[in-house]
Design an enzyme around this catalytic site. Structure first.
Site, PDB file in Angstrom:
ATOM      1  N   ASN A 124      21.368 -52.021  16.328  1.00 30.11           N
ATOM      2  CA  ASN A 124      20.320 -51.076  16.740  1.00 30.11           C
ATOM      3  C   ASN A 124      20.051 -51.136  18.239  1.00 30.11           C
ATOM      4  O   ASN A 124      19.573 -50.168  18.820  1.00 30.11           O
ATOM      5  CB  ASN A 124      19.015 -51.359  15.997  1.00 30.11           C
ATOM      6  CG  ASN A 124      18.983 -50.648  14.657  1.00 30.11           C
ATOM      7  OD1 ASN A 124      19.608 -49.616  14.476  1.00 30.11           O
ATOM      8  ND2 ASN A 124      18.265 -51.217  13.709  1.00 30.11           N
ATOM      9  N   LYS A 181      12.272 -50.230   9.361  1.00 27.32           N
ATOM     10  CA  LYS A 181      12.276 -49.755  10.754  1.00 27.32           C
ATOM     11  C   LYS A 181      13.349 -50.444  11.566  1.00 27.32           C
ATOM     12  O   LYS A 181      13.702 -51.580  11.308  1.00 27.32           O
ATOM     13  CB  LYS A 181      10.931 -50.069  11.398  1.00 27.32           C
ATOM     14  CG  LYS A 181       9.958 -48.948  11.205  1.00 27.32           C
ATOM     15  CD  LYS A 181       8.783 -49.152  12.141  1.00 27.32           C
ATOM     16  CE  LYS A 181       7.635 -48.287  11.688  1.00 27.32           C
ATOM     17  NZ  LYS A 181       6.369 -48.953  11.743  1.00 27.32           N
ATOM     18  N   CYS A 182      13.818 -49.727  12.586  1.00 23.36           N
ATOM     19  CA  CYS A 182      14.697 -50.409  13.529  1.00 23.36           C
ATOM     20  C   CYS A 182      13.818 -51.352  14.346  1.00 23.36           C
ATOM     21  O   CYS A 182      12.613 -51.258  14.330  1.00 23.36           O
ATOM     22  CB  CYS A 182      15.433 -49.451  14.445  1.00 23.36           C
ATOM     23  SG  CYS A 182      15.028 -47.731  14.263  1.00 23.36           S
ATOM     24  N   LEU A 183      14.470 -52.237  15.074  1.00 24.20           N
ATOM     25  CA  LEU A 183      13.702 -53.235  15.815  1.00 24.20           C
ATOM     26  C   LEU A 183      12.843 -52.574  16.876  1.00 24.20           C
ATOM     27  O   LEU A 183      13.216 -51.581  17.443  1.00 24.20           O
ATOM     28  CB  LEU A 183      14.651 -54.225  16.482  1.00 24.20           C
ATOM     29  CG  LEU A 183      15.396 -55.143  15.519  1.00 24.20           C
ATOM     30  CD1 LEU A 183      16.244 -56.128  16.294  1.00 24.20           C
ATOM     31  CD2 LEU A 183      14.431 -55.868  14.613  1.00 24.20           C
TER      32      LEU A 183
END
Lengths: 137, 123
Positions: A31, B121-123
């Site tokens: 990410n 959630k993404c970070l």
């Protein structure tokens, strides 16, 4: 060779959170744009067995989750052949386990939809030596 | 991303009423039990979201349910786009297309309508 983060997952799923931690660390790293490679070693190879039915203990199926790794751009996935061989030997009682690595994969039908490369010790050393960072779970 | 949006003005509720049945919701307002889902659930959530569903929406909703069954994971946007691209090609598997269908966030809304948990959630 480009810099990559190597994540080594060494625990069987479910009895602790190590397997999930390794998985989530990998997704988290992609990410933020890191190239991630993922290695199963030791009892970590048990995560790959397809016959997992963790619904009874209200866990998500690790083998199913791992199949999603390529969707998060983690496509370099490795399995330590020695780890598999030792465990096959223990399960089957057969010696000279190195020869049975492939049989292990077929017999216990490791998730066939996840493309993983089986690496020997020498390849493993290269994989680790070339990593910019290593996280072991 | 979410912080910039106004807070949801709907009253907080723990149940979704569908055809006289009250279905339990989780703390995010998503369906608590995946098995409770039916097309009526999607329609009820769509009404909450002010969304009129067409065939394209249903295609995505069915797709994320299949995704969940395959991967035991509620798809976040990146994985959703990539998986849809593999199945339907780049016309459908791109975030612009999906954002047009679900302006408040394709992964967030499609998973809700599909009765899945909210994607992590993404970070």
């Amino acid at each position: 060779m480009s810099a990559y983060l190597l994540i080594i997952s060494t625990h069987a799923p479910y009895h602790s959170s190590f397997a999930m931690d390794a998985y989530e660390a990998a997704l988290g790293a992609t990410n933020v744009g890191l190239e991630v490679r993922f290695l199963f070693q030791g009892n970590g190879v048990f995560q790959l067995l397809s016959a997992q039915t963790p619904a009874g203990i209200q866990h998500k199926n690790m083998a199913k989750k791992l199949k999603a790794l390529p969707l998060f751009d983690i496509e370099d996935i490795y399995v330590c052949s020695k780890s598999v061989a030792l465990r096959f030997e223990a399960i089957s009682g057969q010696n000279h386990a190195q020869n049975y690595t492939n049989e292990f994969f077929e017999k216990i039908s490791i998730s066939d939809e996840l493309e993983a490369q089986i690496v020997n010790e020498q390849e493993l050393n290269i994989l680790m030596a070339n990593a910019s960072h290593i996280l072991r779970f | 991303m979410e912080a910039s949006k106004p807070h949801n003005t709907l009253p907080k509720q723990d149940f979704l009423k569908v055809k006289g049945r009250e279905l339990e919701l989780d703390r995010h307002g998503y369906l608590a039990n995946y098995e409770d889902w039916s097309e009526n659930v999607a329609l009820a959530f769509a009404e909450q979201e002010d969304l009129a569903l067409n065939d394209k929406h249903w295609e995505v909703i069915r797709f994320v349910r299949e995704f969940y069954e395959t991967y035991d994971t509620s798809p976040a946007i990146r994985a959703l786009v990539k998986a849809m691209k593999e199945q339907f090609g780049p016309e459908v598997g791109n975030s612009r297309y999906l954002h047009r269908l679900f302006p408040d966030g394709p992964a967030k809304i499609a998973t809700k309508l599909a009765g899945l948990p909210k994607p992590a959630k993404c970070l």
